[in-house]
Design a protein around this motif. Sequence first.
Motif, PDB file in Angstrom:
ATOM      1  N   ARG A 301      33.064  35.950  61.217  1.00 46.73           N
ATOM      2  CA  ARG A 301      33.215  37.379  61.431  1.00 46.73           C
ATOM      3  C   ARG A 301      33.758  38.036  60.168  1.00 46.73           C
ATOM      4  O   ARG A 301      34.966  38.130  59.962  1.00 46.73           O
ATOM      5  N   GLY A 302      32.846  38.429  59.309  1.00 45.34           N
ATOM      6  CA  GLY A 302      33.261  39.150  58.113  1.00 45.34           C
ATOM      7  C   GLY A 302      34.045  38.283  57.161  1.00 45.34           C
ATOM      8  O   GLY A 302      33.776  37.103  56.976  1.00 45.34           O
ATOM      9  N   LEU A 303      35.084  38.897  56.576  1.00 46.14           N
ATOM     10  CA  LEU A 303      35.828  38.252  55.492  1.00 46.14           C
ATOM     11  C   LEU A 303      37.125  37.588  55.954  1.00 46.14           C
ATOM     12  O   LEU A 303      37.889  37.114  55.110  1.00 46.14           O
ATOM     13  N   HIS A 304      37.365  37.519  57.242  1.00 45.72           N
ATOM     14  CA  HIS A 304      38.705  37.114  57.674  1.00 45.72           C
ATOM     15  C   HIS A 304      39.056  35.684  57.269  1.00 45.72           C
ATOM     16  O   HIS A 304      40.228  35.362  57.091  1.00 45.72           O
ATOM     17  N   ASP A 305      38.059  34.789  57.112  1.00 51.74           N
ATOM     18  CA  ASP A 305      38.367  33.413  56.704  1.00 51.74           C
ATOM     19  C   ASP A 305      37.743  33.058  55.355  1.00 51.74           C
ATOM     20  O   ASP A 305      37.651  31.878  55.003  1.00 51.74           O
ATOM     21  N   VAL A 306      37.311  34.047  54.597  1.00 51.74           N
ATOM     22  CA  VAL A 306      36.736  33.830  53.271  1.00 51.74           C
ATOM     23  C   VAL A 306      37.859  33.835  52.237  1.00 51.74           C
ATOM     24  O   VAL A 306      38.678  34.760  52.192  1.00 51.74           O
ATOM     25  N   THR A 307      37.899  32.811  51.422  1.00 47.53           N
ATOM     26  CA  THR A 307      38.911  32.780  50.355  1.00 47.53           C
ATOM     27  C   THR A 307      38.401  33.403  49.063  1.00 47.53           C
ATOM     28  O   THR A 307      39.170  34.014  48.322  1.00 47.53           O
ATOM     29  N   THR A 338      42.042  36.981  50.127  1.00 49.61           N
ATOM     30  CA  THR A 338      40.644  36.944  49.696  1.00 49.61           C
ATOM     31  C   THR A 338      40.537  37.539  48.302  1.00 49.61           C
ATOM     32  O   THR A 338      41.053  38.634  48.038  1.00 49.61           O
ATOM     33  N   LEU A 339      39.855  36.827  47.420  1.00 47.05           N
ATOM     34  CA  LEU A 339      39.699  37.264  46.032  1.00 47.05           C
ATOM     35  C   LEU A 339      38.221  37.516  45.754  1.00 47.05           C
ATOM     36  O   LEU A 339      37.362  36.705  46.107  1.00 47.05           O
ATOM     37  N   LEU A 340      37.931  38.644  45.125  1.00 43.88           N
ATOM     38  CA  LEU A 340      36.571  38.951  44.690  1.00 43.88           C
ATOM     39  C   LEU A 340      36.392  38.488  43.251  1.00 43.88           C
ATOM     40  O   LEU A 340      37.161  38.863  42.365  1.00 43.88           O
ATOM     41  N   VAL A 341      35.371  37.662  43.023  1.00 45.71           N
ATOM     42  CA  VAL A 341      34.965  37.256  41.679  1.00 45.71           C
ATOM     43  C   VAL A 341      33.603  37.894  41.440  1.00 45.71           C
ATOM     44  O   VAL A 341      32.639  37.596  42.152  1.00 45.71           O
ATOM     45  N   THR A 342      33.516  38.758  40.460  1.00 45.56           N
ATOM     46  CA  THR A 342      32.301  39.558  40.303  1.00 45.56           C
ATOM     47  C   THR A 342      31.887  39.704  38.852  1.00 45.56           C
ATOM     48  O   THR A 342      32.730  39.738  37.942  1.00 45.56           O
ATOM     49  N   GLY A 343      30.590  39.795  38.654  1.00 46.84           N
ATOM     50  CA  GLY A 343      30.084  40.184  37.357  1.00 46.84           C
ATOM     51  C   GLY A 343      30.218  41.687  37.198  1.00 46.84           C
ATOM     52  O   GLY A 343      30.023  42.445  38.152  1.00 46.84           O
ATOM     53  N   ALA A 344      30.556  42.132  36.004  1.00 39.56           N
ATOM     54  CA  ALA A 344      30.737  43.568  35.756  1.00 39.56           C
ATOM     55  C   ALA A 344      30.726  43.825  34.260  1.00 39.56           C
ATOM     56  O   ALA A 344      31.204  43.000  33.471  1.00 39.56           O
ATOM     57  N   ALA A 345      30.198  44.956  33.880  1.00 42.06           N
ATOM     58  CA  ALA A 345      30.344  45.397  32.491  1.00 42.06           C
ATOM     59  C   ALA A 345      31.753  45.938  32.313  1.00 42.06           C
ATOM     60  O   ALA A 345      32.323  46.557  33.218  1.00 42.06           O
ATOM     61  N   GLY A 366      41.681  41.610  43.485  1.00 39.57           N
ATOM     62  CA  GLY A 366      42.358  41.352  44.746  1.00 39.57           C
ATOM     63  C   GLY A 366      42.758  42.653  45.414  1.00 39.57           C
ATOM     64  O   GLY A 366      42.329  43.742  45.011  1.00 39.57           O
ATOM     65  N   GLN A 367      43.587  42.559  46.413  1.00 36.57           N
ATOM     66  CA  GLN A 367      44.022  43.762  47.125  1.00 36.57           C
ATOM     67  C   GLN A 367      44.724  44.754  46.212  1.00 36.57           C
ATOM     68  O   GLN A 367      44.619  45.969  46.399  1.00 36.57           O
ATOM     69  N   ASP A 368      45.409  44.234  45.211  1.00 37.51           N
ATOM     70  CA  ASP A 368      46.197  45.095  44.330  1.00 37.51           C
ATOM     71  C   ASP A 368      45.493  45.389  43.010  1.00 37.51           C
ATOM     72  O   ASP A 368      46.130  45.808  42.041  1.00 37.51           O
ATOM     73  N   GLY A 369      44.200  45.156  42.944  1.00 34.32           N
ATOM     74  CA  GLY A 369      43.460  45.445  41.721  1.00 34.32           C
ATOM     75  C   GLY A 369      43.114  44.184  40.958  1.00 34.32           C
ATOM     76  O   GLY A 369      43.000  43.094  41.531  1.00 34.32           O
ATOM     77  N   PHE A 370      42.959  44.332  39.655  1.00 36.86           N
ATOM     78  CA  PHE A 370      42.569  43.196  38.833  1.00 36.86           C
ATOM     79  C   PHE A 370      43.650  42.127  38.839  1.00 36.86           C
ATOM     80  O   PHE A 370      44.849  42.424  38.802  1.00 36.86           O
ATOM     81  N   VAL A 423      40.809  30.672  38.212  1.00 37.80           N
ATOM     82  CA  VAL A 423      40.618  31.517  39.390  1.00 37.80           C
ATOM     83  C   VAL A 423      41.592  31.025  40.454  1.00 37.80           C
ATOM     84  O   VAL A 423      41.512  29.862  40.871  1.00 37.80           O
ATOM     85  N   PRO A 424      42.522  31.860  40.885  1.00 39.37           N
ATOM     86  CA  PRO A 424      43.484  31.420  41.904  1.00 39.37           C
ATOM     87  C   PRO A 424      42.786  30.823  43.124  1.00 39.37           C
ATOM     88  O   PRO A 424      41.844  31.394  43.666  1.00 39.37           O
ATOM     89  N   GLY A 425      43.229  29.642  43.515  1.00 43.00           N
ATOM     90  CA  GLY A 425      42.677  28.990  44.696  1.00 43.00           C
ATOM     91  C   GLY A 425      41.484  28.103  44.432  1.00 43.00           C
ATOM     92  O   GLY A 425      40.999  27.436  45.360  1.00 43.00           O
ATOM     93  N   LEU A 426      40.979  28.077  43.189  1.00 44.40           N
ATOM     94  CA  LEU A 426      39.839  27.241  42.846  1.00 44.40           C
ATOM     95  C   LEU A 426      40.227  26.240  41.767  1.00 44.40           C
ATOM     96  O   LEU A 426      41.130  26.498  40.967  1.00 44.40           O
ATOM     97  N   PRO A 427      39.543  25.088  41.709  1.00 43.49           N
ATOM     98  CA  PRO A 427      39.717  24.213  40.544  1.00 43.49           C
ATOM     99  C   PRO A 427      39.208  24.924  39.299  1.00 43.49           C
ATOM    100  O   PRO A 427      38.566  25.978  39.400  1.00 43.49           O
ATOM    101  N   PRO A 428      39.490  24.390  38.117  1.00 40.43           N
ATOM    102  CA  PRO A 428      39.044  25.064  36.885  1.00 40.43           C
ATOM    103  C   PRO A 428      37.553  25.405  36.933  1.00 40.43           C
ATOM    104  O   PRO A 428      36.728  24.579  37.319  1.00 40.43           O
TER     105      PRO A 428
END
Length: 566
Positions: A301-307, A338-345, A366-370, A423-428
């Motif tokens: 259901r959406g992002l509730h369990d997405v890391t 939940t952390l967003l990892v995104t491509g961006a200019a 993240g919730q508080d920005g970059f 990336v917080p929560g991920l291996p290198p």
Amino acid sequence: MHDTGPSGAALAAPAPSLGLASLAHRIALTSGWTRLALAWLAGACGALAQPPFGLVPALCVSLVPAVWLLDGAATASSRLGRRAGTAVAAGAIGWAWGFGYLTAGLWWLGAAFLVEADQFAYLMPLGVLGLPAGLGLFYGVGFAAARLVWSAGPGRIAALAFGLSAAEWLRGHLFTGFPWNALGMALGQNLWLMQAASVIGVYGLTVLAVLTCAAPATLADAGGPARRLGPSLAALLLLIGLGAGGALRVPADPVPEVPGVRLRLVQANIPQDARFNPRNRDGILERYLGLSDSATAPDRRGLHDVTHLIWPESSFPFLIQRDPQALRRIGGALPPGTLLVTGAARADEPLPGERLRFYNSILMIGQDGFTGGRYDKLHLVPFGEYLPGPVDSLLRALGLKQFVAVPGGFTAGEASERPPLAVPGLPPVAPSICYEAIFPGAVASRRERPGLLLNVTNDGWFGDTPGPRQHFAQARLRAVEEGVPLVRAANTGISAVVDPYGRVTGMLPVGAEGVLDRNLPTNLRETTPYVRFGDVFFTIMLLGCLALALAARHRRASPPPRGASM
């Protein structure tokens, strides 16, 4: 008049009137435009061995006539002398062969010129024909090098493997490199055959592909069964051995997963002509957020369990770092943890007197920005993301510009090698953007082993063509070479999670809109031989082919022992 020396002995004996030998003789004796056209057609046929077709026998149909054409190169007359003239003739055959191979394999590049047809359509011939014609010069050099160590019989198969494999390596490294559709990819699509890449890499697979697919050329040779059938039987046994070894290497059970990591990859499938239009900014952002929070199953259901939420390359038609409102909108949509990892200019503030510098980057929100670090693309696409410096002013004066509408083009990242991304929560993480994933041995730092390869891309430039499939196949092979799982998010193309053996655990196909939820496979406990030694094994194979070719040529050139029958 036929060349009866060691380099042309394959033509010395009269050809039978019927059968394969007759066909080989006819092909060898072609000349002029007929010879070049036949070489072009043979090369074009070889493209069918690449994704999405994967017809390995097509590479046989491509390379066998190439051997016979090189047999006939010695019949060319030249004021340069016999040896130099033969090399020039072989080079012309190789250029035509490579031109055909790359034209048939890269025709889809033309789709990018039609995205903004009013600006770029007139340049389409440069991409569809000009690039293959230029890169065909590498194959010309490779064929010429092969012909210099040519001889009759099976030894010439090793000569072609040496010249053609060396040419592929040069194509992948010189002038920023473009190793797209290396011949080894013909073997690098099958799960069992691709396992050899963990030792020898894609260039080692190229040596094996040429040896096995060119071997049937000797079926047309004169001589006993061992001379005619031996190379083909050896090639068949080699393929069986590779497949068996690969089957033994791939475990029956899934790879263990990294605990506590739940990935969601978003593939928005936004049309390319709408993607970079600033008027679509709000709609594009809402589309990504809506897909990101969609329910895919009763227990999803959406992002509730997405890391970790992963968006593709250049997700925004604006600079997210300069848009606090959009940044707050994203942060507000992300649940805690939940952390967003995104491509961006992104853009750097210029120093006094300097222009604004733009980067094609991977950012974390993240919730508080970059949060955390970032990655700036190191290996930019010439003419796509920047204009080469020495000719920049000239090309701009002629009205040419890069595809990406960034003033002055993108700037390459400053790291000397691909740094691991924390990336917080991920291996290198070994990050790559778009076509950076096609460069073997360059997708990860050798100083710190990564836990995953992260590739964000946008293959929307090329539509529903072979291009996105070829791109994914090459990124997938990097996972096998490195022994590290691949996580790939595309705007459209192929988004997927691949384990370190190259097994696809989940995939969104070209043209699909949706999300992919997967856990993260672990990497292999031990580093692969390819990671430890790089192209050392490929170099040994290359020199081994050269040694075999020289030995065969020496045997043909040596006079028979005294008393031997003549």
